[in-house]
Design a protein around this motif. Structure first.
Motif, PDB file in Angstrom:
ATOM      1  N   GLU A   1     -16.191   0.489   5.387  1.00  0.00           N
ATOM      2  CA  GLU A   1     -15.144   1.168   6.595  1.00  0.00           C
ATOM      3  C   GLU A   1     -14.991   0.931   7.751  1.00  0.00           C
TER       4      GLU A   1
ATOM      5  N   ARG B   1     -13.731  11.020  10.629  1.00  0.00           N
ATOM      6  CA  ARG B   1     -12.719  11.249  10.469  1.00  0.00           C
ATOM      7  C   ARG B   1     -12.777   9.811  11.639  1.00  0.00           C
ATOM      8  N   GLU B   2     -11.218   9.696  11.758  1.00  0.00           N
ATOM      9  CA  GLU B   2     -10.549   8.195  12.185  1.00  0.00           C
ATOM     10  C   GLU B   2     -11.481   7.472  12.781  1.00  0.00           C
TER      11      GLU B   2
ATOM     12  N   VAL C   1     -12.060   4.168  10.987  1.00  0.00           N
ATOM     13  CA  VAL C   1     -11.773   2.753  10.844  1.00  0.00           C
ATOM     14  C   VAL C   1     -11.079   2.450  12.658  1.00  0.00           C
TER      15      VAL C   1
ATOM     16  N   MET D   1      -8.512  -6.556   2.009  1.00  0.00           N
ATOM     17  CA  MET D   1      -9.955  -6.015   2.632  1.00  0.00           C
ATOM     18  C   MET D   1     -11.177  -5.727   1.472  1.00  0.00           C
TER      19      MET D   1
ATOM     20  N   PRO E   1       1.876  -5.117   0.974  1.00  0.00           N
ATOM     21  CA  PRO E   1       1.106  -5.048   1.928  1.00  0.00           C
ATOM     22  C   PRO E   1      -0.284  -4.729   1.506  1.00  0.00           C
TER      23      PRO E   1
ATOM     24  N   VAL F   1      -2.918  -0.721   0.304  1.00  0.00           N
ATOM     25  CA  VAL F   1      -4.021  -0.124   1.267  1.00  0.00           C
ATOM     26  C   VAL F   1      -3.974   1.678   0.617  1.00  0.00           C
ATOM     27  N   ARG F   2      -5.408   1.701   1.005  1.00  0.00           N
ATOM     28  CA  ARG F   2      -5.522   3.417   0.237  1.00  0.00           C
ATOM     29  C   ARG F   2      -4.598   4.163   1.235  1.00  0.00           C
ATOM     30  N   ALA F   3      -3.647   5.129   0.848  1.00  0.00           N
ATOM     31  CA  ALA F   3      -4.021   6.791   1.465  1.00  0.00           C
ATOM     32  C   ALA F   3      -4.592   7.226   2.104  1.00  0.00           C
ATOM     33  N   GLN F   4      -4.005   7.825   3.741  1.00  0.00           N
ATOM     34  CA  GLN F   4      -5.652   8.790   3.829  1.00  0.00           C
ATOM     35  C   GLN F   4      -5.459   9.697   2.619  1.00  0.00           C
TER      36      GLN F   4
ATOM     37  N   THR G   1       3.604  -1.422   6.543  1.00  0.00           N
ATOM     38  CA  THR G   1       1.336  -1.206   7.032  1.00  0.00           C
ATOM     39  C   THR G   1       1.096   0.766   7.665  1.00  0.00           C
TER      40      THR G   1
ATOM     41  N   ARG H   1      -2.417   1.928   8.705  1.00  0.00           N
ATOM     42  CA  ARG H   1      -4.113   2.422   9.149  1.00  0.00           C
ATOM     43  C   ARG H   1      -4.631   1.057   9.602  1.00  0.00           C
TER      44      ARG H   1
ATOM     45  N   ILE I   1      -6.935   9.355  15.738  1.00  0.00           N
ATOM     46  CA  ILE I   1      -6.126   8.695  15.860  1.00  0.00           C
ATOM     47  C   ILE I   1      -5.657   9.404  14.892  1.00  0.00           C
ATOM     48  N   VAL I   2      -6.377   8.612  13.912  1.00  0.00           N
ATOM     49  CA  VAL I   2      -5.073   8.555  12.869  1.00  0.00           C
ATOM     50  C   VAL I   2      -4.838  10.246  12.057  1.00  0.00           C
TER      51      VAL I   2
ATOM     52  N   LYS J   1      -6.800  14.743   8.277  1.00  0.00           N
ATOM     53  CA  LYS J   1      -7.841  14.860   7.227  1.00  0.00           C
ATOM     54  C   LYS J   1      -8.569  14.294   7.075  1.00  0.00           C
ATOM     55  N   GLY J   2      -9.565  14.477   6.353  1.00  0.00           N
ATOM     56  CA  GLY J   2     -11.092  13.542   6.643  1.00  0.00           C
ATOM     57  C   GLY J   2     -10.517  12.404   6.313  1.00  0.00           C
ATOM     58  N   ALA J   3     -11.984  11.382   5.986  1.00  0.00           N
ATOM     59  CA  ALA J   3     -12.286  10.554   5.477  1.00  0.00           C
ATOM     60  C   ALA J   3     -11.722  10.580   4.100  1.00  0.00           C
ATOM     61  N   THR J   4     -11.989   9.839   3.085  1.00  0.00           N
ATOM     62  CA  THR J   4     -11.202   9.829   1.474  1.00  0.00           C
ATOM     63  C   THR J   4     -12.064  10.270   0.750  1.00  0.00           C
TER      64      THR J   4
END
Lengths: 292, 361
Positions: A33, A90-91, A93, A235, A280, A289-292, B120, B122, B353-354, B357-360
């Protein structure tokens, strides 16, 4: 008709090389990722390495890959081990985009410092000589590059689906925690995956450098195209990246033949925008695309 | 306006003093340092402080990591140049009033870009902004109205005193900076700013709670294009000649992102600090070493160093360290530029940034 055929063949042959470079990018994304923005400059680095080997040591471009592929592999493992591994979950990507962007501009600075801004092109007999097919001339390098790309993509598939490492890789891709629980060393898998993803740029860069004049600045154009391809392909999907590469380069070659080469590049990005407006997740993407 | 005066009153005396000193320093700077090279570096620093603030005002608050804001810089530069040329405007100080017009053109472009890109999320958003950016750059290269690769000539003031030639540009940049900072200072303390933060933290939940997500993020995107477009116009006027690759410059977005992250994303002071330090270094290396490569290498290394040693940026790290030393209780959620009277906002500085919440996984 012959123009059309030529454009299609041109698109398929160059598309296969882009498919190889994009496969590395999407493989890295699928497992970790992270988006490797440095992929573009790494392709250029691969081209420069081949240039140095062929001009200063007289090693054939294809034979030189025996040296450059392992070198790029080690570099990829180094980037993963030294930098990407330290990124938090966290963050991830966005941070990975920035970190690899920083790596890219460092490499660009170094390459520009060493080689200067002048354009180079790799040469060999198969770059200068052409074969006659369907009424037009095609340099051998396009055919050889296609064979190389298909061969390497085949090996990649073999590694992914027929080896123990491939199973570990796919397991890590599906569920990192579960993979760890059944005893897979996810860090090791990640490092090797990054290595493989970067190693393909050695081959891609060699063919790119033999078919196109390049300098350190070529990376911006390359990475934009590769990202477009990877997003269109969905992706993480290697098959998607391959399909998207060939499709996009065929479209580009056709537009370039019937309209103009400058607008062909524009079409490249227009397709991206249009596709993403409608879908998308990309052309071949399975899920949104995966939601958060 | 009463809300504004209230927020002014809520500022601590020390902070108010710091703002006054900063304004005074910026105001007298070109009177003390009269060397044109120094003032030119200063103009670029101010310009990039303003544009980084705008970038941060959108990306830092919404979590949408745009690498396409250079579009608005380019649109502003071209709008300014084309209008000034077509109406044969005289290159005087009055031409600076064309900057907001150029900014409006940039906003119009942003409506179109945002309407597509913001569908879109991320990494797809990041990539699509790069893609749309290249569309604009290619248009710059291929349209007749932009003069193609040979670019456009911008009218240059011919009768200004050479010694103080840079000063009008300097003060225009300073006003642009002041406007941008004030704009984002107000937004940050408004309901709109909070809605943006809620989108950054969890867009779906924000939607569920009734935040008009689409309208908020598109508005924020369009608003952030305004200062960037004005900066593009100022750049065109200062340089006197624009090319597609110099105004639609992909390095701009990277610079804004780096300046913001180095300073501290989501803070008011962060992009200002990052902008003044990094842009001054860049201009210095450009002018004195005329070596872009060294600059690229330094830039990349500094950035990596900051990312790994101060992942939250300089401002939040330093503020956190100072507060810890003073023994002020501070969680990871403290906001560098806010004061204690502010209601607690979740995780403003640490969020790179985003989302919070943590990673998925």
């Amino acid at each position: 008709m012959s123009n059309f055929l030529r454009a299609v063949i041109d698109g398929v042959l160059t598309g296969s090389v882009y498919a190889l470079m994009a496969a590395g990018l999407t493989l890295i994304f699928g497992v970790m990722e992270v988006i490797n923005i440095a992929q573009g400059i790494l392709v250029v680095l691969g081209a420069y390495l081949s240039y140095v080997l062929s001009v200063h040591l007289g090693i054939d471009l294809f034979a030189g890959l025996i040296i450059t592929i392992p070198v790029m592999f080690v570099l990829g493992v180094g980037i993963q081990w030294g930098l990407m591994r330290r990124l938090g979950e966290r963050e991830k990507v966005s941070m990975s985009i920035l970190v690899t962007y920083a790596v890219a501009i460092i490499l660009e600075g170094v390459l520009d410092l060493i080689f200067g801004p002048g354009y180079l092109q790799l040469t060999a007999w198969y770059v200068n000589q052409s074969i006659h097919v369907f009424g037009f001339y095609l340099p051998y390098i396009y055919v050889f590059g296609f064979i190389l790309a298909v061969g390497l993509l085949g090996s990649l598939y073999f590694i992914l689906y027929r080896t123990e490492f491939g199973r570990s890789l796919r397991a890590s891709q599906q569920n990192k925690t579960a993979a760890r629980l059944i005893g897979i060393d996810v860090n090791r898998v990640a490092a090797i995956t990054f290595g493989i993803g970067v190693a393909v740029t050695a081959a891609g860069g060699m063919v790119f450098g033999a078919t196109t004049a390049f300098n350190s600045n070529s990376s911006a154009d390359l990475i934009s195209r590769l990202l477009t391809i990877v997003i269109l392909g969905g992706m993480g999907s290697i098959g998607g990246a391959m399909g998207a590469s060939v499709l996009m380069l065929v479209i580009e070659a056709i537009v370039s033949t019937y309209w103009s080469p400058t607008w062909a590049t524009l079409v490249f990005y227009m397709v991206l925008v249009l596709v993403l407006v409608v879908r998308p997740a990309g052309l071949f993407g399975q899920k949104a695309v995966r939601a958060q | 306006m009463s809300a504004l005066t209230k927020t002014f009153k809520s500022m601590s005396k020390a902070k108010l003093a710091a703002v006054v000193v900063a304004i005074a320093v910026i105001a007298v700077f070109p009177l003390v340092f009269t060397n044109p090279t120094v003032t030119e570096i200063a103009i670029f620093a101010l310009m990039f402080m303003a544009t980084s603030s705008a970038w941060n005002g959108f990306a830092g608050s919404s979590g949408y990591f745009s690498l396409g804001h250079a579009i608005f810089f380019g649109v502003g530069a071209y709008a300014f140049t084309i209008i000034a040329n077509d109406f044969k405007m005289a290159p005087t100080s009055a031409l600076f009033f064309l900057m907001p017009v150029a900014g409006v053109f940039a906003m119009v472009a942003a409506v179109g870009v945002g309407a597509v890109a913001l569908r879109t999320k991320r990494h797809t958003f990041v990539v699509i902004t790069i893609g749309i950016f290249f569309i604009f750059q290619l248009l710059g290269f291929n349209l007749n109205v932009t003069g193609g690769a040979s670019g456009l000539q911008v009218p240059t003031p011919s009768n200004w005193n050479a010694a103080t030639f840079n000063n009008p540009f300097y003060y225009a940049a300073a006003i642009l900076l002041g406007f941008t900072v004030l704009l984002y200072w107000i937004i940050k303390r408004s309901a709109f700013g909070l809605q943006l933060l809620s989108i950054r933290d969890d867009e779906e939940r924000a939607r569920g709670l009734g935040v008009p997500v689409w309208r908020v993020k598109l508005s924020a995107f369009v608003v952030s294009a305004f200062p960037v477009g004005m900066a593009g116009a100022l750049f065109a006027y200062l340089i006197g000649q624009i090319y597609p690759q110099t105004v639609f410059n992909p390095l701009f977005d990277l610079s804004w992102a780096l300046m913001t992250l180095v300073g501290g994303i989501g803070t008011i002071v962060g992009p200002l600090l990052g902008g003044v330090v990094l842009e001054s270094i860049q201009q210095y290396l450009n002018l004195y070493l005329s070596n872009v490569d060294i600059y690229l290498i330094i830039y990349g290394v500094v950035f990596l160093a900051v990312m790994f040693w101060m992942p939250r940026g300089i401002v939040p790290t330093v503020v956190g360290a100072v507060k810890r030393r003073r023994g002020t209780p501070t969680g990871p959620t403290s906001i560098a530029t806010s004061d204690d009277k502010q209601p607690a906002k979740p995780d403003q500085t640490a969020g790179l940034i985003v989302t919070a919440k943590g990673a998925t996984e």
